[in-house]
Design an enzyme around this catalytic site. Structure first.
Site, PDB file in Angstrom:
ATOM      1  N   SER A 180       0.803  -1.223   0.000  1.00  0.00           N
ATOM      2  CA  SER A 180       0.000   0.000   0.000  1.00  0.00           C
ATOM      3  C   SER A 180       0.838   1.277   0.000  1.00  0.00           C
ATOM      4  O   SER A 180       0.289   2.374   0.065  1.00  0.00           O
ATOM      5  CB  SER A 180      -0.902  -0.004   1.230  1.00  0.00           C
ATOM      6  OG  SER A 180      -0.118  -0.220   2.380  1.00  0.00           O
ATOM      7  N   THR A 222      -1.948   3.595   4.580  1.00  0.00           N
ATOM      8  CA  THR A 222      -1.058   4.708   4.285  1.00  0.00           C
ATOM      9  C   THR A 222      -0.231   4.972   5.515  1.00  0.00           C
ATOM     10  O   THR A 222      -0.752   4.845   6.619  1.00  0.00           O
ATOM     11  CB  THR A 222      -1.917   5.954   3.985  1.00  0.00           C
ATOM     12  OG1 THR A 222      -2.568   5.745   2.742  1.00  0.00           O
ATOM     13  CG2 THR A 222      -1.089   7.228   3.934  1.00  0.00           C
ATOM     14  N   THR A 250       1.802   7.108   0.330  1.00  0.00           N
ATOM     15  CA  THR A 250       0.897   6.001  -0.003  1.00  0.00           C
ATOM     16  C   THR A 250       0.928   5.687  -1.493  1.00  0.00           C
ATOM     17  O   THR A 250       1.328   6.525  -2.308  1.00  0.00           O
ATOM     18  CB  THR A 250      -0.554   6.385   0.371  1.00  0.00           C
ATOM     19  OG1 THR A 250      -1.395   5.245   0.293  1.00  0.00           O
ATOM     20  CG2 THR A 250      -1.109   7.452  -0.559  1.00  0.00           C
ATOM     21  N   ARG A 253      -6.437   9.353 -10.209  1.00  0.00           N
ATOM     22  CA  ARG A 253      -7.111   9.669  -8.942  1.00  0.00           C
ATOM     23  C   ARG A 253      -6.066  10.015  -7.878  1.00  0.00           C
ATOM     24  O   ARG A 253      -5.057   9.352  -7.716  1.00  0.00           O
ATOM     25  CB  ARG A 253      -7.931   8.465  -8.497  1.00  0.00           C
ATOM     26  CG  ARG A 253      -8.656   8.629  -7.141  1.00  0.00           C
ATOM     27  CD  ARG A 253      -7.821   8.127  -5.982  1.00  0.00           C
ATOM     28  NE  ARG A 253      -8.570   8.130  -4.709  1.00  0.00           N
ATOM     29  CZ  ARG A 253      -8.021   7.897  -3.532  1.00  0.00           C
ATOM     30  NH1 ARG A 253      -6.725   7.656  -3.434  1.00  0.00           N
ATOM     31  NH2 ARG A 253      -8.743   7.921  -2.436  1.00  0.00           N
ATOM     32  N   VAL A 254      -6.337  11.078  -7.166  1.00  0.00           N
ATOM     33  CA  VAL A 254      -5.469  11.467  -6.059  1.00  0.00           C
ATOM     34  C   VAL A 254      -6.319  11.511  -4.797  1.00  0.00           C
ATOM     35  O   VAL A 254      -7.416  12.061  -4.804  1.00  0.00           O
ATOM     36  CB  VAL A 254      -4.836  12.853  -6.326  1.00  0.00           C
ATOM     37  CG1 VAL A 254      -4.094  13.357  -5.105  1.00  0.00           C
ATOM     38  CG2 VAL A 254      -3.891  12.775  -7.526  1.00  0.00           C
ATOM     39  N   GLY A 255      -5.803  10.919  -3.739  1.00  0.00           N
ATOM     40  CA  GLY A 255      -6.542  10.903  -2.477  1.00  0.00           C
ATOM     41  C   GLY A 255      -6.124  12.052  -1.578  1.00  0.00           C
ATOM     42  O   GLY A 255      -5.620  13.088  -2.024  1.00  0.00           O
ATOM     43  N   ASP A 256      -6.318  11.837  -0.294  1.00  0.00           N
ATOM     44  CA  ASP A 256      -5.958  12.869   0.684  1.00  0.00           C
ATOM     45  C   ASP A 256      -4.458  12.925   0.962  1.00  0.00           C
ATOM     46  O   ASP A 256      -3.926  13.981   1.350  1.00  0.00           O
ATOM     47  CB  ASP A 256      -6.691  12.606   2.017  1.00  0.00           C
ATOM     48  CG  ASP A 256      -6.375  11.227   2.592  1.00  0.00           C
ATOM     49  OD1 ASP A 256      -6.127  10.295   1.791  1.00  0.00           O
ATOM     50  OD2 ASP A 256      -6.360  11.066   3.818  1.00  0.00           O
ATOM     51  N   THR A 294      -5.551   8.449   7.635  1.00  0.00           N
ATOM     52  CA  THR A 294      -5.488   7.292   6.751  1.00  0.00           C
ATOM     53  C   THR A 294      -6.925   6.850   6.484  1.00  0.00           C
ATOM     54  O   THR A 294      -7.828   7.217   7.221  1.00  0.00           O
ATOM     55  CB  THR A 294      -4.669   6.158   7.405  1.00  0.00           C
ATOM     56  OG1 THR A 294      -4.620   5.038   6.512  1.00  0.00           O
ATOM     57  CG2 THR A 294      -5.274   5.706   8.722  1.00  0.00           C
ATOM     58  N   GLY A 295      -7.099   6.087   5.425  1.00  0.00           N
ATOM     59  CA  GLY A 295      -8.442   5.617   5.093  1.00  0.00           C
ATOM     60  C   GLY A 295      -8.907   6.171   3.759  1.00  0.00           C
ATOM     61  O   GLY A 295      -8.077   6.574   2.935  1.00  0.00           O
TER      62      GLY A 295
HETATM   63  C1  SD4 Z   1      -6.033   7.354  -0.124  1.00  0.00           C
HETATM   64  N1  SD4 Z   1      -5.852   7.768   2.219  1.00  0.00           N
HETATM   65  O1  SD4 Z   1      -5.409   7.258  -1.180  1.00  0.00           O
HETATM   66  C2  SD4 Z   1      -5.320   6.980   1.144  1.00  0.00           C
HETATM   67  C3  SD4 Z   1      -5.417   5.518   1.345  1.00  0.00           C
HETATM   68  C4  SD4 Z   1      -5.219   5.050   2.740  1.00  0.00           C
HETATM   69  O2  SD4 Z   1      -5.291   3.446   4.306  1.00  0.00           O
HETATM   70  O3  SD4 Z   1      -4.932   5.741   3.630  1.00  0.00           O
HETATM   71  N2  SD4 Z   1      -5.406   3.859   3.049  1.00  0.00           N
HETATM   72  O4  SD4 Z   1      -7.198   7.712  -0.071  1.00  0.00           O
END
Ligand code: SD4
Length: 320
Positions: free
Chosen positions: A78, A180, A198, A208-211, A231-232
């Site tokens: 991950s 992450t 991450t 796609r970009v996350g937080d 995380t999440g």
């Molecule tokens: C995301 N927050 O790309 C990250 C993924 C993550 O535990 O934290 N997973 O959205």
């Protein structure tokens, strides 16, 4: 006369009262230096960070060194090398870093580089910018001397091909398809820094970009107050600008634990149904070495390393 600031504090404390009833976990306090990071792999990251912190080193160097541990581990699916790819089979990495002076740097959708956190630090230190993405981030990394490598391991490729059979994108809680590392530290000089890195949600759309690389979402540091990371499912963290929210809640007088609980509750308020099915977790550390953690679901673990707590894993309390 009640000032606006007082009013906000009272509001925060009033809504907190119900949370205290539900969870009641006091914020823990340790002496400086201290480093805390997300999930079980935080232990390896903390150990590396501690080498720097224990020698009077800077929190910024510690969090970078810590984040590099899971990035370089091909068995961690991950983060960094060996990270699960997007639905097109491409491993795209997101990372950011922030120091005690509010300097920050970030990269997103970066391919072929094992240590995006170090590229993020170079963005912070060598450019007039904060955030580089995609091709531009890769070009910059190569110019800075980072090596182009293949990040998709045999195991991750196999998992992706298996996923292609159904091609169903359904993020699930905890370690099943995402994790992450977010890491925050307070050094012996009482300065705070943080980093987050991450490969993002497995099988996300390309681009796609996350937080995780977004300053304010997955990471925020204010050296007067504290630091927070998340995380999440990143989309839900972005919607509430989570880590910035946690730090601002601490500024209003909440403990790190209370601040994490209030931020999670904000996600529940915004997305009552969806919040039952996904995971989001926050970690917070304040200027005095008090820390807290909270998540939507059970199973969010984090690691703490200080003189009193020699690198132990804890499980955060959760809303559900
Ligand atoms: C995301 N927050 O790309 C990250 C993924 C993550 O535990 O934290 N997973 O959205």
């Amino acid at each position: 006369m009640t000032t606006r600031r007082k009013f906000i504090q009272v509001g925060a404390l009033a809504s907190l009262a119900s949370f205290t009833k539900a969870w009641g976990k006091p914020t823990s306090k340790v002496s400086k230096p201290v480093v805390i990071s997300t999930w079980n792999f935080g232990v390896g990251a903390n150990a590396e960070a501690w080498k720097i912190l224990a020698n009077n080193g800077r929190a910024l160097d510690a969090v970078e060194a810590g984040a590099r541990v899971p990035e370089g581990d091909p068995k961690e699916s991950s983060v960094g090398l060996g990270g699960l790819p997007d639905r097109d089979g491409r491993v795209t990495l997101d990372s950011c870093i922030m120091d005690e002076f509010a300097n920050c740097g970030a990269v997103a959708c970066l391919e072929h580089i094992v240590h995006p956190v170090s590229v993020a630090r170079k963005v912070m230190e060598k450019t007039p910018h904060v955030f580089l993405v995609g091709e531009g981030a890769l070009k910059f990394a190569l110019e800075q001397g980072f090596k182009k490598e293949k990040l998709l391991t045999k195991e991750s490729e196999k998992a992706w091909k298996e996923w292609l059979k159904t091609s169903q994108y359904k993020p699930v809680a905890n370690i099943e398809n995402h994790d992450t590392i977010g890491i925050v530290a307070l050094d012996a000089k009482q300065n705070l820094s943080g980093a987050c890195t991450t490969s993002g949600m497995a099988y996300k759309m390309h681009g796609r970009v996350g937080d995780s690389p977004i300053i304010g979402a997955a990471l925020f540091v204010d050296n007067e107050i504290g630091a927070a990371t998340s995380t999440g499912v990143g989309e839900e963290v972005i919607r509430i600008v989570g880590s910035h929210l946690v730090v601002e809640l601490m500024r209003q007088g909440n403990s790190p634990q209370q601040a994490c609980e209030l931020a999670v509750a904000r996600i529940v308020k915004n997305q009552p149904q969806k919040s039952r099915e996904i995971q989001v977790g926050f970690l917070a550390l304040n200027k005095n070495g008090e820390f807290g953690a909270f998540a939507l679901q059970k199973g969010f673990t984090y690691a703490v390393y200080s003189n009193e707590v020699p690198n132990k894993i804890f499980e955060a309390k959760s809303y559900y």
